[in-house]
Enzyme design. Structure first.
Site, short mmCIF file in Angstrom:
data_model
loop_
_atom_site.label_atom_id
_atom_site.label_comp_id
_atom_site.label_asym_id
_atom_site.label_seq_id
_atom_site.Cartn_x
_atom_site.Cartn_y
_atom_site.Cartn_z
N THR A 78 0.84 -1.20 0.00
CA THR A 78 0.00 0.00 0.00
C THR A 78 0.88 1.25 0.00
O THR A 78 0.64 2.21 -0.75
CB THR A 78 -0.93 -0.01 1.25
OG1 THR A 78 -1.71 -1.20 1.21
CG2 THR A 78 -1.83 1.20 1.29
N ASN A 90 -6.64 -9.92 -6.61
CA ASN A 90 -6.64 -10.57 -5.30
C ASN A 90 -7.96 -11.25 -4.97
O ASN A 90 -8.00 -12.19 -4.18
CB ASN A 90 -6.31 -9.55 -4.20
CG ASN A 90 -7.22 -8.34 -4.25
OD1 ASN A 90 -7.29 -7.65 -5.27
ND2 ASN A 90 -7.94 -8.09 -3.17
N GLN A 114 -0.05 -9.93 -6.05
CA GLN A 114 -0.55 -11.33 -6.04
C GLN A 114 0.13 -12.19 -7.11
O GLN A 114 -0.19 -13.39 -7.20
CB GLN A 114 -2.06 -11.36 -6.24
CG GLN A 114 -2.86 -10.66 -5.15
CD GLN A 114 -2.96 -11.48 -3.85
OE1 GLN A 114 -2.61 -12.67 -3.81
NE2 GLN A 114 -3.43 -10.86 -2.80
N SER A 122 4.60 -7.06 -2.10
CA SER A 122 4.40 -7.13 -0.65
C SER A 122 5.01 -8.41 -0.09
O SER A 122 4.88 -9.48 -0.71
CB SER A 122 2.89 -7.13 -0.38
OG SER A 122 2.63 -7.25 1.00
N HIS A 146 4.14 -10.18 2.66
CA HIS A 146 3.29 -11.20 3.29
C HIS A 146 2.39 -11.96 2.33
O HIS A 146 1.57 -12.78 2.76
CB HIS A 146 2.49 -10.59 4.46
CG HIS A 146 1.37 -9.69 4.08
ND1 HIS A 146 0.06 -10.05 4.22
CD2 HIS A 146 1.34 -8.44 3.57
CE1 HIS A 146 -0.73 -9.05 3.83
NE2 HIS A 146 0.03 -8.07 3.43
N THR A 148 13.99 4.50 9.73
CA THR A 148 14.98 3.42 9.86
C THR A 148 14.41 2.12 9.31
O THR A 148 13.32 1.71 9.70
CB THR A 148 15.37 3.24 11.34
OG1 THR A 148 15.83 4.50 11.82
CG2 THR A 148 16.44 2.18 11.52
N CYS A 189 -14.55 -7.02 0.07
CA CYS A 189 -13.40 -6.69 -0.77
C CYS A 189 -12.11 -6.74 0.02
O CYS A 189 -11.05 -6.95 -0.52
CB CYS A 189 -13.58 -5.37 -1.49
SG CYS A 189 -13.37 -3.93 -0.47
N1 PLP Z 1 -2.56 -5.04 -3.86
C1 PLP Z 1 -3.12 -6.26 -3.85
C2 PLP Z 1 -3.53 -6.90 -5.13
C3 PLP Z 1 -3.30 -6.93 -2.64
O1 PLP Z 1 -3.86 -8.14 -2.62
C4 PLP Z 1 -2.90 -6.29 -1.44
C5 PLP Z 1 -3.16 -6.92 -0.13
O2 PLP Z 1 -4.24 -7.45 0.10
C6 PLP Z 1 -2.31 -5.03 -1.52
C7 PLP Z 1 -2.16 -4.43 -2.74
C8 PLP Z 1 -1.82 -4.33 -0.29
O3 PLP Z 1 -0.69 -4.99 0.25
P1 PLP Z 1 -0.15 -4.64 1.70
O4 PLP Z 1 -0.94 -5.46 2.66
O5 PLP Z 1 1.30 -5.03 1.67
O6 PLP Z 1 -0.33 -3.18 1.90
#
Ligand code: PLP
Length: 369
Positions: free
Chosen positions: A71, A150, A178, A195, A197, A233, A315
């Site tokens: 994000t 996603n 994704q 990302s 995670h 940092t 969503c």
């Molecule tokens: N974009 C997509 C397609 C995602 O699935 C997600 C997370 O659900 C994000 C952006 C945002 O990722 P983050 O949780 O690292 O901010």
């Protein structure tokens, strides 16, 4: 009984290799990577190793900026549009099915005077090149398009999207969250967000890849870390975890894809009575968004406690906002409300899929009978 985790689009478990890579930087090696003494330099070296590991899966002619999430990476990337408005480019065009990280950022820019265009998708969830071509022009600053959706797993024709964006003189931001580490990323994109995670790395870290020659205004002001655009940092542990996760994704890409495809094929056969939302062939197999007419999904989720999966109608987990993605496919509200999302990952087994399908189908039958 342990919970069967089938929500790998929401987040993925941490790969053991990523955990191992993080540990030393959480325990004894606690130096600040921005300090000039030996402990700081060791931490900085770990950050740079991680940066190279991430860069290895991205185009050669650019730089990797670590952020706290995808994000944040996306918010940083949107600054490039701001830089283009003095040239009379003040339109931002994104797909109607973008994640809130892109969509809500674009909406915010819309309130700041940018013209915000939502590019429609067809019933399969795919954007049409004709629609796109008609919407882009000499005023377009930025085109935002995701690689893999996603919610519905649909893979957009990102290479074609980049070509059209460039033909109009705009920059292209690809939200690759994704798809990164699993499928090819668009080599010609100008900015790519990812990302930790979602790829078996830690939460709290993301990255933005930026093509050489593109300037970004700072998102966070302060000590000037991360090339002056994202002060604060860095966490060497999070960087090392992300780097290790990316490396493992690259090493296991074919194996992961074969495994996840086998899980998806089994699931598709076990959920034969359900309808798949979105394209059947242009899709990442780790996502199965399906609906069954008449189902109360909130009740289904509470009845099937042993399986972690999502309501297709939400969503973002817990946000309570209705799915703009399923609405963009022009599904009826009742169809949206009867949809679920199953997400398969590296650490799921066929047994997980079979048990989960049994529990979900049993609860659905009970509800509908
Ligand atoms: N974009 C997509 C397609 C995602 O699935 C997600 C997370 O659900 C994000 C952006 C945002 O990722 P983050 O949780 O690292 O901010």
């Amino acid at each position: 009984m342990a919970t069967i985790y089938l929500d790998n689009q929401a987040t993925t478990p941490l790969a053991p290799e990523a955990f191992d890579a993080m540990l030393p930087w959480l325990k004894d090696n606690f130096g600040n990577p921005h300090s000039s003494h030996v402990m700081g330099r060791q931490a900085a070296a770990a950050v740079e190793v991680a940066r190279e590991q991430v860069a290895a899966l991205l185009p050669a002619n650019g730089r990797v900026i670590f952020t706290g999430s995808a994000t944040e990476a996306i918010n940083l990337a949107f600054g490039a549009a701001r830089n283009m408005s003095p040239q009379g480019r003040d339109q931002i065009a994104i797909l109607d099915t973008e994640h809130a990280a892109v969509r809500d950022t674009a909406l915010w820019y819309g309130k700041q005077g940018f013209e915000m265009t939502l590019l429609p998708v067809g019933p399969q969830g795919l954007v049409s090149m004709e629609d796109m071509e008609a919407c882009l022009g000499p005023k377009t600053a930025l085109v935002g398009a995701m690689l893999v959706n996603n919610e519905i797993g649909v893979i957009q024709p990102v290479e074609d999207i980049v070509r059209l964006a460039h033909r109009s003189g705009a920059l292209m931001l690809c939200d690759a969250v994704q798809g990164f580490g699993r499928i090819d990323i668009p080599e010609q994109a100008d900015m790519i967000a990812l990302s930790g995670h979602k790829i078996y790395g830690p939460k709290g870290i993301g990255a933005l890849w930026v093509r050489d020659g593109i300037d970004l205004p700072p998102l966070l002001h302060g000590g000037g870390q991360e090339q002056g655009v994202r002060s604060g940092t860095l966490s060497p542990a999070l960087c090392a975890g992300l780097g290790a996760a990316v490396k493992i994704c690259a090493e296991r890409r074919a194996e992961d894809m074969a495994h996840i495809s086998a899980l998806a094929a089994r699931a598709r056969s076990l959920f034969g009575d359900w309808t798949v939302n979105g394209s059947l062939d242009q899709r990442y197999p780790g996502n199965l968004n399906i609906r069954r007419e008449g189902l109360d999904v909130a009740r289904l989720i509470s009845d099937v406690r042993g399986v972690a999966f999502s309501a297709g109608s939400a969503c973002a987990s817990g946000s309570g906002r209705p799915s703009h993605v399923l609405a963009a496919l022009r599904l009826e509200p009742a169809q949206i409300k009867s949809s679920i999302r199953l997400g398969f990952g590296r650490y799921n087994s066929i047994d997980d899929v079979e048990q989960a399908a049994h529990l979900i189908n049993q609860a659905a039958e009970k509800q509908l009978s």
